[in-house]
Design an enzyme around this catalytic site. Structure first.
Site, mmCIF file in Angstrom:
data_model
loop_
_atom_site.group_PDB
_atom_site.id
_atom_site.type_symbol
_atom_site.label_atom_id
_atom_site.label_comp_id
_atom_site.label_asym_id
_atom_site.label_seq_id
_atom_site.Cartn_x
_atom_site.Cartn_y
_atom_site.Cartn_z
ATOM 1 N N TRP A 530 0.835 -1.203 0.000
ATOM 2 C CA TRP A 530 0.000 0.000 0.000
ATOM 3 C C TRP A 530 0.873 1.257 0.000
ATOM 4 O O TRP A 530 0.485 2.300 0.519
ATOM 5 C CB TRP A 530 -0.963 0.005 1.185
ATOM 6 C CG TRP A 530 -1.758 -1.251 1.297
ATOM 7 C CD1 TRP A 530 -2.872 -1.594 0.579
ATOM 8 C CD2 TRP A 530 -1.506 -2.373 2.170
ATOM 9 N NE1 TRP A 530 -3.325 -2.839 0.943
ATOM 10 C CE2 TRP A 530 -2.511 -3.344 1.925
ATOM 11 C CE3 TRP A 530 -0.542 -2.639 3.141
ATOM 12 C CZ2 TRP A 530 -2.558 -4.549 2.597
ATOM 13 C CZ3 TRP A 530 -0.593 -3.853 3.819
ATOM 14 C CH2 TRP A 530 -1.592 -4.790 3.550
ATOM 15 N N HIS A 531 2.062 1.160 -0.612
ATOM 16 C CA HIS A 531 3.018 2.270 -0.637
ATOM 17 C C HIS A 531 3.281 2.733 -2.065
ATOM 18 O O HIS A 531 4.412 2.977 -2.459
ATOM 19 C CB HIS A 531 4.336 1.847 0.029
ATOM 20 C CG HIS A 531 4.196 1.495 1.466
ATOM 21 N ND1 HIS A 531 5.192 0.835 2.175
ATOM 22 C CD2 HIS A 531 3.188 1.711 2.357
ATOM 23 C CE1 HIS A 531 4.788 0.643 3.428
ATOM 24 N NE2 HIS A 531 3.575 1.170 3.555
ATOM 25 N N SER A 532 2.231 2.862 -2.863
ATOM 26 C CA SER A 532 2.368 3.249 -4.260
ATOM 27 C C SER A 532 2.897 4.679 -4.388
ATOM 28 O O SER A 532 2.543 5.558 -3.596
ATOM 29 C CB SER A 532 1.019 3.148 -4.965
ATOM 30 O OG SER A 532 0.498 1.835 -4.887
#
Length: 599
Positions: A530-532
């Site tokens: 979830w670190h785009s």
């Protein structure tokens, strides 16, 4: 479709995630007379339990959740043909209201590596301090103690964290540090701090601490349930935003478009997926992509949507002792839930104010570990990591819940390991795509594991974290269904156990077939962290950049981008801290350009 022109604002934000809340909130505080509008596709988060009660964070990832958007990537042979799913925040405050609340910060050198004027670490550290109230050790030179975002240890200590650190500092032979988020310390075991208010026990998100706390300022408005379609231009000057009611947030609303005008500035802050696709729908992007979608090109900017990056994450579940303190009963809704809620409501304490993540190591392999890793990682190590001791290869952690792929597990106590790489080489892309029947979709390629070096730390991470957990007092075996499918008779076979192995017990010896099982396992289940980031990169235009050092979109005026999409390179951290930082810097830039005092 009809278009209604609504009232005019000074600044309009296309998107209402974490960074947008920071920028808008700061500007409103600097100059309350500024008329500021935030358009957000998702719904309001104000005081909703799913957002403010920390323990509820996994519910935002439920398949039926409307607080995130689930982006489906293209199938990849590197993932055994799997089409990965990458969620992003879909609510006021964005990911800050749905994330795991894990407090980490990138090494200062990450920002120096960007090579962008004004974004060097010496200019950013004062902003890192400005945004936080660090509730642990006082007088640390890189931490802040009077900012809007609260950092604490949470509302309930978990003993399993002490076990993880104790094994790490003995068996794993690493040092201990109270603070590994001082922008340089690496390769030591430490407590894992949280974005949780230590007094109230509430999540510390950007929506509540930058925007909702200014409800008295009627010039700062948030319109939720509004999906931005495109930016309106006059002679390549951004003058407004076209939007419609979001079909997910407002399924029964009129879907006709409206336009709101911006007299001073439009800021696209729709995240790594939303910001590049808004630009492309507005005619800004690569010629071939726009032509294929039937969109008239305004600016040829081929970097739009390119440079997609993330971190590569794996969760692996284990059985925990009956006496261990975990969060399983809380999520099952057992009687402890009501007791914990009562305590949280009265004092801000209890497991309600927990995320289950209490210990970590920002890991770098030592010489012995490097030799044990697949040689495919060696060039990457020598080129990027070897002479940069502040850069970790991965984070290893231990959680008090089975956060693995969906498994139906009987009621009991569980824990899991989580390990994720911080600087994978592979990159992907995010673009719009129009189907033959005229429906707009997203053409999303994650790039996960495309580079052969990226899977190597994951394969080693499985082995090392399993050895760490096998030595913890709370260990009672593996949840076999959540581990690699080892061959029958393998020494690595997973099973229930009566207790931990001795601290000095030999490590499991893996055969070639076992290694192949681990490789298949990771290609089958490795997921987003979830670190785009990166799809509107702040780089020179000739280097596929989209925005300049002042966040201006190349080729047009009056338009900026401010969110994680501008990050030109990966950052060795959970990215909420970077999203906040980008917001603070963007607010300073805009205030300077408007002649507003921002001290």
């Amino acid at each position: 479709m009809s278009q209604r022109i609504l009232s005019e604002f000074d600044i309009v934000f296309a998107g209402g995630g974490a960074t947008a809340c920071v920028v808008a909130g700061r500007l409103a505080a600097y100059d309350p007379s500024l008329r500021i509008l935030i358009l957000e596709a998702g719904q309001h988060t104000l005081n909703k339990p799913i957002h403010v009660q920390p323990y509820q964070y996994p519910l935002n990832q439920a398949p039926t959740s409307t607080t995130v958007t689930f982006h489906k990537g293209n199938p990849s042979p590197r993932l055994n043909g799997r089409a990965p799913i990458v969620p992003s925040g879909r609510c006021v405050g964005g990911a800050s209201c749905v994330n795991f609340m894990a407090y980490t910060r990138a090494p200062a050198s990450d920002f120096d590596d960007w090579g962008v004027d004004g974004w060097e670490s010496e200019n950013l550290i004062p902003l890192m301090k400005k945004l936080e109230t660090y509730g642990m050790q006082p007088n640390r030179p890189t931490h802040g103690y009077d900012g809007p975002i609260k950092v604490s240890s949470g509302g309930c200590k978990l003993g399993i964290a002490d076990e993880f650190i104790q094994v790490g500092t003995t068996y794993h032979k690493r040092q201990y540090a109270d603070d590994t988020d001082d922008l340089e310390t690496c390769n030591t075991y430490s407590p894992w701090r949280k974005y949780i208010d230590g007094t109230t026990g509430r999540r510390s998100d950007a929506a509540h601490h930058y925007v909702y706390n200014q409800a008295h300022n009627l010039n700062l408005q948030v319109w939720d349930g509004k999906r931005v379609k495109r930016i309106i231009f006059e002679d390549k000057r951004a003058v407004g935003v076209e939007f419609a009611s979001d079909p997910v947030s407002c399924p029964d609303a009129d879907q006709s478009s409206s336009i709101v005008r911006a007299s001073k500035l439009v800021v696209i802050s729709a995240g790594v997926f939303g910001s590049p696709t808004i630009l492309e729908r507005s005619g800004i992007g690569a010629e071939a992509i726009l032509k294929r979608c039937g969109i008239e090109q305004l600016v040829n900017l081929p970097g739009v949507g390119e440079n997609y990056q993330d971190h590569n994450l794996v969760f692996v579940p284990y059985l925990a002792a009956d006496e261990a303190v975990t969060m399983d009963a809380l999520w099952r809704g057992d009687s402890i839930l009501q007791e914990s809620l009562a305590e949280w409501n009265s004092s801000g304490k209890s497991l309600i104010a927990q995320n289950g993540l209490d210990a970590k190591i920002k890991w770098r392999p030592d010489d012995e570990e490097l030799k044990a890793m697949d040689p495919a990682f060696q060039p990457r190590w020598k080129e990027f990591f070897q002479d940069r001791p502040d850069k970790a290869v991965a984070i290893f952690s231990r959680h008090v819940q089975p956060l693995s792929r969906p498994l139906v597990l009987p009621p009991r106590k569980y824990m899991c390991t989580g390990y994720y790489t911080l600087y994978p080489v592979s990159v992907g892309s995010v673009h719009i795509h129009v189907t033959e029947d005229g429906k707009e979709e997203m053409d999303f390629t994650t790039g996960f594991l495309d580079d052969p070096s990226d899977i190597v730390p994951l394969d080693f991470g499985y082995k090392k974290t399993r050895e760490l957990l096998r030595r913890m007092a709370s260990y009672r075996g593996e949840v076999a269904a959540g581990h690699p499918d080892f061959p029958e008779g393998s020494a690595a076979a997973c099973r229930e156990a009566s207790g931990p192995v001795d601290l000095n017990a030999p490590d499991i010896v893996y055969t070639t077939e076992d290694d192949e099982a681990i490789d298949r396992f990771h290609r089958d289940i490795m997921q987003t962290t979830w670190h785009s980031l990166g799809t509107c990169a702040m780089k020179p235009e000739a280097d596929q950049g989209v925005v300049d050092a002042r966040l201006n979109v190349y080729g047009v005026s009056n338009l900026k981008v401010a969110d994680m999409s501008i990050s030109p390179l990966n950052v060795g951290t959970n990215t909420y801290s970077t999203a906040l930082l980008i917001g603070e810097r963007a607010a300073m830039i805009i205030a300077e350009e408007l002649g507003i005092n921002c001290i």
